[in-house]
Write an enzyme that holds these catalytic residues in place. Structure first.
Site, PDB file in Angstrom:
ATOM      1  N   ASP A 189     -10.250  20.767   9.033  1.00  0.00           N
ATOM      2  CA  ASP A 189     -10.779  21.970   9.673  1.00  0.00           C
ATOM      3  C   ASP A 189      -9.708  23.059   9.679  1.00  0.00           C
ATOM      4  O   ASP A 189      -9.566  23.802  10.639  1.00  0.00           O
ATOM      5  CB  ASP A 189     -11.243  21.644  11.098  1.00  0.00           C
ATOM      6  CG  ASP A 189     -12.142  22.735  11.674  1.00  0.00           C
ATOM      7  OD1 ASP A 189     -12.668  23.540  10.882  1.00  0.00           O
ATOM      8  OD2 ASP A 189     -12.315  22.785  12.908  1.00  0.00           O
ATOM      9  N   LYS A 192      -9.656  26.582   4.230  1.00  0.00           N
ATOM     10  CA  LYS A 192     -10.647  25.944   3.351  1.00  0.00           C
ATOM     11  C   LYS A 192     -10.117  25.729   1.937  1.00  0.00           C
ATOM     12  O   LYS A 192     -10.519  24.769   1.272  1.00  0.00           O
ATOM     13  CB  LYS A 192     -11.943  26.768   3.317  1.00  0.00           C
ATOM     14  CG  LYS A 192     -12.484  27.146   4.706  1.00  0.00           C
ATOM     15  CD  LYS A 192     -12.467  25.970   5.694  1.00  0.00           C
ATOM     16  CE  LYS A 192     -12.622  26.445   7.123  1.00  0.00           C
ATOM     17  NZ  LYS A 192     -12.355  25.394   8.119  1.00  0.00           N
ATOM     18  N   ASN A 218     -17.208  23.331   8.054  1.00  0.00           N
ATOM     19  CA  ASN A 218     -17.359  24.666   7.439  1.00  0.00           C
ATOM     20  C   ASN A 218     -17.433  24.647   5.920  1.00  0.00           C
ATOM     21  O   ASN A 218     -16.903  25.536   5.256  1.00  0.00           O
ATOM     22  CB  ASN A 218     -16.215  25.593   7.870  1.00  0.00           C
ATOM     23  CG  ASN A 218     -16.083  25.747   9.364  1.00  0.00           C
ATOM     24  OD1 ASN A 218     -15.024  25.483   9.931  1.00  0.00           O
ATOM     25  ND2 ASN A 218     -17.141  26.173  10.026  1.00  0.00           N
ATOM     26  N   GLU A 247     -20.471  27.423  14.189  1.00  0.00           N
ATOM     27  CA  GLU A 247     -20.268  27.282  15.623  1.00  0.00           C
ATOM     28  C   GLU A 247     -20.675  28.532  16.403  1.00  0.00           C
ATOM     29  O   GLU A 247     -20.292  29.647  16.077  1.00  0.00           O
ATOM     30  CB  GLU A 247     -18.805  26.947  15.931  1.00  0.00           C
ATOM     31  CG  GLU A 247     -17.783  27.762  15.148  1.00  0.00           C
ATOM     32  CD  GLU A 247     -17.368  27.094  13.840  1.00  0.00           C
ATOM     33  OE1 GLU A 247     -16.244  27.374  13.403  1.00  0.00           O
ATOM     34  OE2 GLU A 247     -18.149  26.317  13.255  1.00  0.00           O
TER      35      GLU A 247
END
Length: 262
Positions: A189, A192, A218, A247
């Protein structure tokens, strides 16, 4: 003079209309949502209050959550981030996917890449069995300091070790410096674009065993296309996708689970 005032009012009206239109788009568009929350709104609020968003989240928790109660801390963070300021925690919806994964694996050694304010570290740590440990890596010193206070307030500090620094430097140190044999569970997390290279690095450092589980957040928004391409086309992994939402928003997102087959 009158003409000048009319032009000024027209410009203000147009700007307000564009701002309203952008806010409406934010609720449905992931890129617009991230630009609005992480760049525009946050920077303005930080300037006005002379304080970071992460410090505001911590203060809200210290004032409203119950000390020593991880669930109270998580609920308080969720309340702040859904009602006051958006933040990049895993959140309550995807948090349930994270919970289920941890409960199924019952890991003894967990690695989290991307601590931020400590929300997911607390979420994972509260489910760990006695003697299990979580190593969580955070590049940003300010975030690491906030997370340390948050984790201690939640009362799970005995299971969590915050490692400050870039993931590509810390991962190769795990075996010797932190006495890690292999990892049972890895939660990705962080940046990316580091998902794929760090997954490769975990394999190169022999930190994964047959049955080790990776869970990446994500993967749709903001997205990790290179990771998905790599993991789904690698015969060493068995993948499962969990559709969800970004989220605290209505924006489509997903988590990707990958079991290492050895």
């Amino acid at each position: 003079m009158l003409e000048s005032s009319s032009v000024l009012l027209f410009i203000v009206f147009v700007l307000l209309f564009l701002l309203l239109l952008f806010v409406v788009l934010v609720r449905k568009n992931g890129t617009a949502a991230l630009i609005w929350n992480e760049i525009i709104r946050e920077k303005i609020t930080n300037f006005i209050m002379n304080q970071s968003k992460e410090q505001r989240i911590l203060n809200f928790v210290l004032q409203n959550a119950v000390r020593g109660d991880p669930c109270s801390v998580m609920d308080t963070i969720d309340k702040y981030c859904s009602q006051k300021e958006w933040a990049m925690n895993v959140g309550c919806e995807k948090g349930l996917i994270l919970d289920k994964t941890v409960e199924e694996i019952k890991p003894s050694v967990v690695l989290e890449l991307g601590t931020y304010c400590g929300y997911s570290a607390i979420r994972i740590a509260r489910l760990l069995k006695a003697g299990a440990r979580l190593l969580t890596v955070e590049f940003n010193p300010e975030f690491a300091a906030i997370a340390k206070q948050m984790i201690e307030f939640a009362g799970v500090q005995d299971k969590v070790n915050i490692l400050e620094g870039p993931s590509e430097e810390i991962i190769p140190q795990l075996k010797k410096k932190y006495e890690v044999d292999t990892l049972d569970f890895v939660f990705l997390d962080h940046w990316k674009d580091r998902y794929s290279p760090d997954t490769i690095l975990l394999q190169e450092c022999n930190l994964l065993r047959k049955g080790s589980v990776l869970l990446a957040d994500n993967v749709i928004c903001p997205g990790a296309p290179e990771f998905l391409k790599y993991i789904r086309n690698n015969p060493s992994f068995q993948c499962t996708n969990y559709p969800a939402h970004l989220e605290y928003m209505e924006v489509q997102d997903a988590m990707e689970k990958a079991v290492f087959l050895g």
